[in-house]
Scaffold this motif. Structure first.
Motif, PDB file in Angstrom:
ATOM      1  N   ARG A  47      73.150  21.320 -32.464  1.00  0.00           N
ATOM      2  CA  ARG A  47      71.886  21.658 -31.806  1.00  0.00           C
ATOM      3  C   ARG A  47      71.752  20.934 -30.466  1.00  0.00           C
ATOM      4  O   ARG A  47      71.297  21.489 -29.480  1.00  0.00           O
ATOM      5  CB  ARG A  47      70.732  21.282 -32.734  1.00  0.00           C
ATOM      6  CG  ARG A  47      69.377  21.799 -32.304  1.00  0.00           C
ATOM      7  CD  ARG A  47      68.394  21.704 -33.461  1.00  0.00           C
ATOM      8  NE  ARG A  47      67.049  21.970 -32.997  1.00  0.00           N
ATOM      9  CZ  ARG A  47      66.227  21.032 -32.550  1.00  0.00           C
ATOM     10  NH1 ARG A  47      66.625  19.774 -32.521  1.00  0.00           N
ATOM     11  NH2 ARG A  47      65.020  21.337 -32.138  1.00  0.00           N
ATOM     12  N   SER A  48      72.180  19.682 -30.418  1.00  0.00           N
ATOM     13  CA  SER A  48      72.108  18.911 -29.177  1.00  0.00           C
ATOM     14  C   SER A  48      73.448  18.861 -28.452  1.00  0.00           C
ATOM     15  O   SER A  48      73.529  18.433 -27.311  1.00  0.00           O
ATOM     16  CB  SER A  48      71.654  17.480 -29.477  1.00  0.00           C
ATOM     17  OG  SER A  48      72.607  16.815 -30.296  1.00  0.00           O
ATOM     18  N   GLY A  49      74.513  19.291 -29.151  1.00  0.00           N
ATOM     19  CA  GLY A  49      75.849  19.222 -28.566  1.00  0.00           C
ATOM     20  C   GLY A  49      76.408  17.816 -28.520  1.00  0.00           C
ATOM     21  O   GLY A  49      77.402  17.559 -27.843  1.00  0.00           O
ATOM     22  N   SER A  50      75.785  16.897 -29.256  1.00  0.00           N
ATOM     23  CA  SER A  50      76.194  15.490 -29.204  1.00  0.00           C
ATOM     24  C   SER A  50      77.228  15.187 -30.274  1.00  0.00           C
ATOM     25  O   SER A  50      77.215  15.765 -31.362  1.00  0.00           O
ATOM     26  CB  SER A  50      74.987  14.574 -29.386  1.00  0.00           C
ATOM     27  OG  SER A  50      74.409  14.757 -30.665  1.00  0.00           O
ATOM     28  N   THR A  51      78.113  14.276 -29.947  1.00  0.00           N
ATOM     29  CA  THR A  51      79.109  13.826 -30.919  1.00  0.00           C
ATOM     30  C   THR A  51      79.258  12.313 -30.809  1.00  0.00           C
ATOM     31  O   THR A  51      79.119  11.735 -29.731  1.00  0.00           O
ATOM     32  CB  THR A  51      80.463  14.543 -30.686  1.00  0.00           C
ATOM     33  OG1 THR A  51      81.377  14.176 -31.710  1.00  0.00           O
ATOM     34  CG2 THR A  51      81.063  14.179 -29.339  1.00  0.00           C
ATOM     35  N   SER A  52      79.518  11.675 -31.934  1.00  0.00           N
ATOM     36  CA  SER A  52      79.646  10.218 -31.942  1.00  0.00           C
ATOM     37  C   SER A  52      80.576   9.806 -33.063  1.00  0.00           C
ATOM     38  O   SER A  52      80.873  10.591 -33.971  1.00  0.00           O
ATOM     39  CB  SER A  52      78.280   9.543 -32.125  1.00  0.00           C
ATOM     40  OG  SER A  52      77.692   9.916 -33.357  1.00  0.00           O
ATOM     41  N   MET A  53      81.035   8.566 -32.992  1.00  0.00           N
ATOM     42  CA  MET A  53      81.866   8.001 -34.040  1.00  0.00           C
ATOM     43  C   MET A  53      81.269   6.687 -34.510  1.00  0.00           C
ATOM     44  O   MET A  53      80.737   5.921 -33.707  1.00  0.00           O
ATOM     45  CB  MET A  53      83.303   7.786 -33.540  1.00  0.00           C
ATOM     46  CG  MET A  53      84.085   9.075 -33.404  1.00  0.00           C
ATOM     47  SD  MET A  53      85.839   8.780 -33.040  1.00  0.00           S
ATOM     48  CE  MET A  53      86.355   7.939 -34.558  1.00  0.00           C
ATOM     49  N   VAL A  54      81.381   6.475 -35.824  1.00  0.00           N
ATOM     50  CA  VAL A  54      80.924   5.228 -36.436  1.00  0.00           C
ATOM     51  C   VAL A  54      82.144   4.535 -37.034  1.00  0.00           C
ATOM     52  O   VAL A  54      82.936   5.156 -37.742  1.00  0.00           O
ATOM     53  CB  VAL A  54      79.876   5.493 -37.533  1.00  0.00           C
ATOM     54  CG1 VAL A  54      79.425   4.176 -38.165  1.00  0.00           C
ATOM     55  CG2 VAL A  54      78.681   6.241 -36.955  1.00  0.00           C
ATOM     56  N   SER A  55      82.286   3.257 -36.746  1.00  0.00           N
ATOM     57  CA  SER A  55      83.451   2.498 -37.189  1.00  0.00           C
ATOM     58  C   SER A  55      83.273   2.021 -38.625  1.00  0.00           C
ATOM     59  O   SER A  55      82.164   2.085 -39.181  1.00  0.00           O
ATOM     60  CB  SER A  55      83.649   1.279 -36.283  1.00  0.00           C
ATOM     61  OG  SER A  55      82.702   0.270 -36.618  1.00  0.00           O
ATOM     62  N   GLU A  93      78.716   2.122 -33.469  1.00  0.00           N
ATOM     63  CA  GLU A  93      78.622   3.544 -33.142  1.00  0.00           C
ATOM     64  C   GLU A  93      78.832   3.738 -31.653  1.00  0.00           C
ATOM     65  O   GLU A  93      78.316   2.964 -30.830  1.00  0.00           O
ATOM     66  CB  GLU A  93      77.275   4.124 -33.559  1.00  0.00           C
ATOM     67  CG  GLU A  93      77.164   5.623 -33.283  1.00  0.00           C
ATOM     68  CD  GLU A  93      75.969   6.279 -33.958  1.00  0.00           C
ATOM     69  OE1 GLU A  93      75.254   5.565 -34.693  1.00  0.00           O
ATOM     70  OE2 GLU A  93      75.751   7.479 -33.751  1.00  0.00           O
ATOM     71  N   VAL A  94      79.623   4.747 -31.296  1.00  0.00           N
ATOM     72  CA  VAL A  94      79.857   5.061 -29.904  1.00  0.00           C
ATOM     73  C   VAL A  94      79.604   6.544 -29.685  1.00  0.00           C
ATOM     74  O   VAL A  94      80.055   7.383 -30.465  1.00  0.00           O
ATOM     75  CB  VAL A  94      81.293   4.678 -29.467  1.00  0.00           C
ATOM     76  CG1 VAL A  94      82.343   5.385 -30.317  1.00  0.00           C
ATOM     77  CG2 VAL A  94      81.520   4.983 -27.993  1.00  0.00           C
ATOM     78  N   ALA A  95      78.818   6.859 -28.649  1.00  0.00           N
ATOM     79  CA  ALA A  95      78.570   8.254 -28.286  1.00  0.00           C
ATOM     80  C   ALA A  95      79.724   8.743 -27.423  1.00  0.00           C
ATOM     81  O   ALA A  95      80.234   8.025 -26.557  1.00  0.00           O
ATOM     82  CB  ALA A  95      77.252   8.371 -27.537  1.00  0.00           C
ATOM     83  N   LEU A  96      80.139   9.978 -27.660  1.00  0.00           N
ATOM     84  CA  LEU A  96      81.252  10.561 -26.929  1.00  0.00           C
ATOM     85  C   LEU A  96      80.770  11.812 -26.207  1.00  0.00           C
ATOM     86  O   LEU A  96      79.807  12.449 -26.615  1.00  0.00           O
ATOM     87  CB  LEU A  96      82.387  10.937 -27.893  1.00  0.00           C
ATOM     88  CG  LEU A  96      82.888   9.816 -28.804  1.00  0.00           C
ATOM     89  CD1 LEU A  96      83.785  10.391 -29.892  1.00  0.00           C
ATOM     90  CD2 LEU A  96      83.639   8.779 -27.993  1.00  0.00           C
ATOM     91  N   GLY A  97      81.465  12.172 -25.124  1.00  0.00           N
ATOM     92  CA  GLY A  97      81.055  13.375 -24.415  1.00  0.00           C
ATOM     93  C   GLY A  97      81.998  13.751 -23.310  1.00  0.00           C
ATOM     94  O   GLY A  97      82.919  13.007 -22.954  1.00  0.00           O
ATOM     95  N   ILE A 153      86.340  18.512 -29.830  1.00  0.00           N
ATOM     96  CA  ILE A 153      86.271  19.251 -28.564  1.00  0.00           C
ATOM     97  C   ILE A 153      85.055  18.821 -27.756  1.00  0.00           C
ATOM     98  O   ILE A 153      85.132  18.663 -26.527  1.00  0.00           O
ATOM     99  CB  ILE A 153      86.249  20.771 -28.825  1.00  0.00           C
ATOM    100  CG1 ILE A 153      87.552  21.211 -29.495  1.00  0.00           C
ATOM    101  CG2 ILE A 153      86.043  21.541 -27.531  1.00  0.00           C
ATOM    102  CD1 ILE A 153      88.803  20.932 -28.698  1.00  0.00           C
ATOM    103  N   ALA A 154      83.936  18.606 -28.425  1.00  0.00           N
ATOM    104  CA  ALA A 154      82.735  18.147 -27.714  1.00  0.00           C
ATOM    105  C   ALA A 154      82.933  16.759 -27.128  1.00  0.00           C
ATOM    106  O   ALA A 154      82.343  16.419 -26.097  1.00  0.00           O
ATOM    107  CB  ALA A 154      81.537  18.150 -28.662  1.00  0.00           C
ATOM    108  N   ALA A 155      83.779  15.947 -27.762  1.00  0.00           N
ATOM    109  CA  ALA A 155      84.036  14.596 -27.256  1.00  0.00           C
ATOM    110  C   ALA A 155      84.811  14.622 -25.947  1.00  0.00           C
ATOM    111  O   ALA A 155      84.752  13.677 -25.160  1.00  0.00           O
ATOM    112  CB  ALA A 155      84.810  13.787 -28.297  1.00  0.00           C
TER     113      ALA A 155
END
Length: 380
Positions: free
Chosen positions: A185-193, A198-202, A297-299
């Motif tokens: 919905r927001s097109g956001s992607t992130s990773m949690v270690s 947590e790091v936001a990717l884009g 892909i969003a990252a």
């Protein structure tokens, strides 16, 4: 009827993130002969697993009462090996947690281990109702044999009515507890270690070729028949156009690929922060086997080339693939098309060679499939 409210998607994905990470813990716990699910200290678990302190507020005031039908060996899926005790136990674990944490929001739960009744309920969801598709243990053989190389994948869907759906996002956690989260919905992607950073990717992230490990290739090729199909990628006599490398004090000219026979979702989850150059998806996939692809892909900093056309696949196309939901019967189509994920900065000559081999393997499979269809038609 359970309807999606404008602000609900991110909150639901937060809860699914907790459940997904717990499910990986639960998978590893089974071998110890005890299950933590009956007595989870939720305050401790949430505090240790989520990076946002404010998410502790989710513990208060959650509704109770939804009881999805339990998973059984009478699953609908004809893909892969038969269900194991791990598959069944963790699927039930996820069902129970969704019932506990998302009552009133999630109307149906389908997935790899779901029964025909579960799938029928999901496919018949009323317009705007929400459902989830779960692959409780993706890579069961890996989990049982080496306790590594597996993941839990959960996708969130909104029904459009008449058996059509919109993919809203997904959460996938691998055995190391790295978690890839994507909100469509927001097109956001992130990773949690594993330690909850947590790091936001884009797409704004600049490519960093120094992160690449040149010539590294991963594919789901553990079974003998799969390795036979992908023999070209394991050939040590073929030139892949790679630069010389030093190993053990000796310079190796025209080196072969550095191959990994563990791939798929468990490897794709960590792709955004890793250095793997090529990740091969050698067969069309069900959505729940490919949920991380949308987040990868969003990252940014990579391209997914479809095996059939050798053309890059857009974010919208991937989300459309993931939105196409069919029950996992053996004859049902798998909408996520096979292809090659290529990290930015990979050597052009090597990439072109690999793409040619990917397309060649696709053509061979099409020929075999057509021949099998003709034979079945003749017999019939």
């Amino acid at each position: 009827m359970n309807r999606l409210i404008p602000t609900s998607t991110s909150h639901i994905i937060e809860k699914l993130t907790m459940i997904c990470r717990w499910a990986v813990d639960e998978t590893l716990e089974i071998a110890y002969g005890t299950s933590r699910s009956p007595g989870l200290d939720l305050n401790l678990k949430v505090g240790s697993q989520l990076s946002h302190g404010e998410q502790l507020d989710l513990l208060d005031g959650l509704p109770q009462g939804m009881n999805p039908s339990p998973a059984t060996v009478a699953r609908l899926s004809k893909y892969g090996a038969p269900a194991t005790k791990e598959d069944i136990h963790v699927h039930q674990f996820i069902q129970d947690k969704i019932s506990e944490w998302l009552t009133g929001l999630i109307s149906a739960i389908a997935g790899e281990e779901a029964s025909p009744e579960d799938w029928a309920a999901f496919l018949a969801l009323e317009k705007d109702a929400l459902g989830v598709i779960v692959d409780s243990v993706d890579g069961t053989t890996n989990a049982r044999a080496i306790r590594s190389g597996f993941s839990c994948n959960i996708g969130l869907y909104r029904s459009l009515g008449s058996g059509k759906f919109k993919f809203l996002g997904s959460v996938s956690t691998n055995q190391s507890r790295e978690t890839l989260i994507f909100d469509a919905r927001s097109g956001s992607t992130s990773m949690v270690s594993p330690r909850n950073s947590e790091v936001a990717l884009g797409q704004a992230t600049e490519p960093d070729s120094s992160q690449n490990v040149p010539g590294t290739y991963a594919s789901v090729a553990a079974r003998g028949d799969s390795r036979a199909e992908l023999a070209a990628f394991f050939d040590t006599d073929t030139s892949f156009g790679l630069n010389p490398v030093t190993y053990g004090g000796v310079v190796e000219y025209s080196p072969a690929l550095h191959t990994f026979t563990l791939g798929g979702a468990p490897v794709m989850i960590s792709f955004p922060l890793g250095g793997l150059e090529y990740l091969h998806v050698p067969h069309d996939q069900t959505p729940y086997d490919a949920f991380p692809l949308a987040g990868v892909i969003a990252a940014g900093n990579c391209t997914y080339f479809q095996a059939e056309t050798l053309q890059p696949v857009s974010q919208i196309e991937i989300e459309d693939w993931l939105s196409t939901v069919t029950g996992p019967g053996g004859s049902n189509p798998r909408p996520v098309k096979e292809g090659l994920l290529v990290r930015a900065g990979a050597r052009r000559e090597t990439t072109q060679h690999l793409l040619a081999e990917v397309h060649k393997a696709w053509r061979v499979r099409q020929t075999i499939s057509a021949a099998n269809s003709d034979t079945e038609g003749t017999v019939a």
